[in-house]
Design a protein around this motif. Structure first.
Motif, PDB file in Angstrom:
ATOM      1  N   THR A  90       0.851  -1.184   0.000  1.00 26.92           N
ATOM      2  CA  THR A  90       0.000   0.000   0.000  1.00 26.92           C
ATOM      3  C   THR A  90       0.889   1.236   0.000  1.00 26.92           C
ATOM      4  N   THR A 105      -3.762  10.317  -1.538  1.00 27.14           N
ATOM      5  CA  THR A 105      -4.274   9.250  -2.396  1.00 27.14           C
ATOM      6  C   THR A 105      -3.642   7.943  -1.927  1.00 27.14           C
ATOM      7  N   ASN A 107      -2.938   4.059  -2.639  1.00 27.15           N
ATOM      8  CA  ASN A 107      -2.854   3.073  -3.711  1.00 27.15           C
ATOM      9  C   ASN A 107      -2.595   1.686  -3.139  1.00 27.15           C
ATOM     10  N   ARG A 108      -3.442   0.751  -3.504  1.00 31.38           N
ATOM     11  CA  ARG A 108      -3.177  -0.659  -3.194  1.00 31.38           C
ATOM     12  C   ARG A 108      -2.655  -1.284  -4.487  1.00 31.38           C
ATOM     13  N   VAL A 109      -1.467  -1.879  -4.398  1.00 33.55           N
ATOM     14  CA  VAL A 109      -0.770  -2.326  -5.602  1.00 33.55           C
ATOM     15  C   VAL A 109      -0.438  -3.811  -5.514  1.00 33.55           C
ATOM     16  N   VAL A 118      -3.707  -1.785  -9.785  1.00 36.55           N
ATOM     17  CA  VAL A 118      -3.654  -0.646  -8.875  1.00 36.55           C
ATOM     18  C   VAL A 118      -5.073  -0.201  -8.555  1.00 36.55           C
ATOM     19  N   GLU A 119      -5.351  -0.067  -7.272  1.00 36.08           N
ATOM     20  CA  GLU A 119      -6.631   0.458  -6.800  1.00 36.08           C
ATOM     21  C   GLU A 119      -6.330   1.747  -6.046  1.00 36.08           C
ATOM     22  N   SER A 120      -6.714   2.886  -6.616  1.00 40.60           N
ATOM     23  CA  SER A 120      -6.364   4.187  -6.055  1.00 40.60           C
ATOM     24  C   SER A 120      -7.596   4.881  -5.503  1.00 40.60           C
ATOM     25  N   TRP A 122      -8.848   8.307  -4.223  1.00 47.26           N
ATOM     26  CA  TRP A 122      -8.487   9.713  -4.262  1.00 47.26           C
ATOM     27  C   TRP A 122      -9.029  10.448  -3.037  1.00 47.26           C
ATOM     28  N   GLN A 161      -0.131   5.110 -10.196  1.00 42.47           N
ATOM     29  CA  GLN A 161       0.126   5.203  -8.761  1.00 42.47           C
ATOM     30  C   GLN A 161       0.525   6.613  -8.327  1.00 42.47           C
TER      31      GLN A 161
END
Length: 258
Positions: A90, A105, A107-109, A118-120, A122, A161
């Motif tokens: 993360t 922000t 980010n789960r990577v 990538v789940e970002s 905001w 990311q």
């Protein structure tokens, strides 16, 4: 006669003493010099850190060497092979919103076998999803049932990311590097790099993990104002088994194998 015997006795004692002294020290005067023995200098491994993100410190894979503005980029290049092929982490990226406030922000990577997901989240609450692999990038937003896609470029994943990478450090001009060393960042031992102000007045700082070769921290400063800060939580290696890289319609592009 008695005086003569006493003299002979004294002379014999003197001869014995001289012989003893000669046997102890004299030989060293006539033997060749012994070769000088020089012990090799041992390079200590980098500190054996406690577990980094659940992973033991892999100190037998690297040694601590001196880093200078002239050598730090080569040191970082040698750490590139340490980067894991499969991991999850993360990353939080904070950017200035003005008036001394920062927006974050998160980010789960997931990275696995050449695929990246990538789940970002905001600051506004919007969630952006990006999957890249096999030469294609897919992107959509939370609640969408469709996505856009395009041919993958070199920086697409980093832009998703919103982070710099070790490649940005390698691209620096040596003349712009003002400070280097080893520092702790996000609980890991890192190679640290700082640059002089660029044409925009920004000063950059980077931290690259010596255990996995990933960029785990970065900052951009404009004077005394923090413009951007990137930080990484401990890396989980490999990525969790069974994680699916799936599109909104349920199509699975890749699955992390156990």
């Amino acid at each position: 006669m008695e005086g003569r015997n006493r003299t002979i006795f004294v002379v014999l004692i003197a001869i014995v003493i001289v012989a003893a002294v000669f046997s102890s020290f004299g030989l060293n005067l006539f033997t060749p010099d012994a070769p000088e023995i020089t012990l090799p200098v041992v390079t200590d491994p980098a500190e054996d850190e406690d577990s980094q993100g659940g992973q033991p410190a892999d100190t037998d894979r690297y040694v601590r060497v001196e880093v200078t503005p002239e050598t730090v980029q080569n040191v970082i290049r040698t750490m590139v092979p340490l980067q894991p092929e499969s991991y999850f982490r993360t990353i939080t990226v904070e950017t200035s919103l003005g008036n001394g406030t920062m927006g974050a922000t998160v980010n789960r990577v997931w990275q696995d076998a050449g695929w990246t997901q990538v789940e970002s989240a905001w600051p506004s609450g919007t969630v952006e999803h990006t999957i890249a692999g096999d030469g294609t990038v897919y992107r959509w937003y939370g609640g969408d049932g469709t996505w856009t896609q395009w041919n993958q470029g070199e920086r697409d994943i980093n832009m998703a990311q919103r982070i710099p990478t070790y490649e940005d450090v390698l691209a620096l001009s040596v003349k712009s590097i003002t400070s280097t060393g080893y520092e702790k960042r996000s609980g890991e031992s890192c190679v640290y790099v700082e640059t002089a102000e660029n044409e925009l007045g920004n000063r950059e700082r980077y931290w690259v993990s010596v255990s996995n070769g990933l960029l785990v921290g970065a900052e951009t400063w404009c004077g005394d104002e923090l413009v951007m800060r990137m930080s990484s939580e401990p890396v989980e290696m490999p990525a969790p088994s069974g994680t699916a890289f799936a599109l909104p319609d349920g199509s699975v592009l890749h699955t992390v194998e156990g």
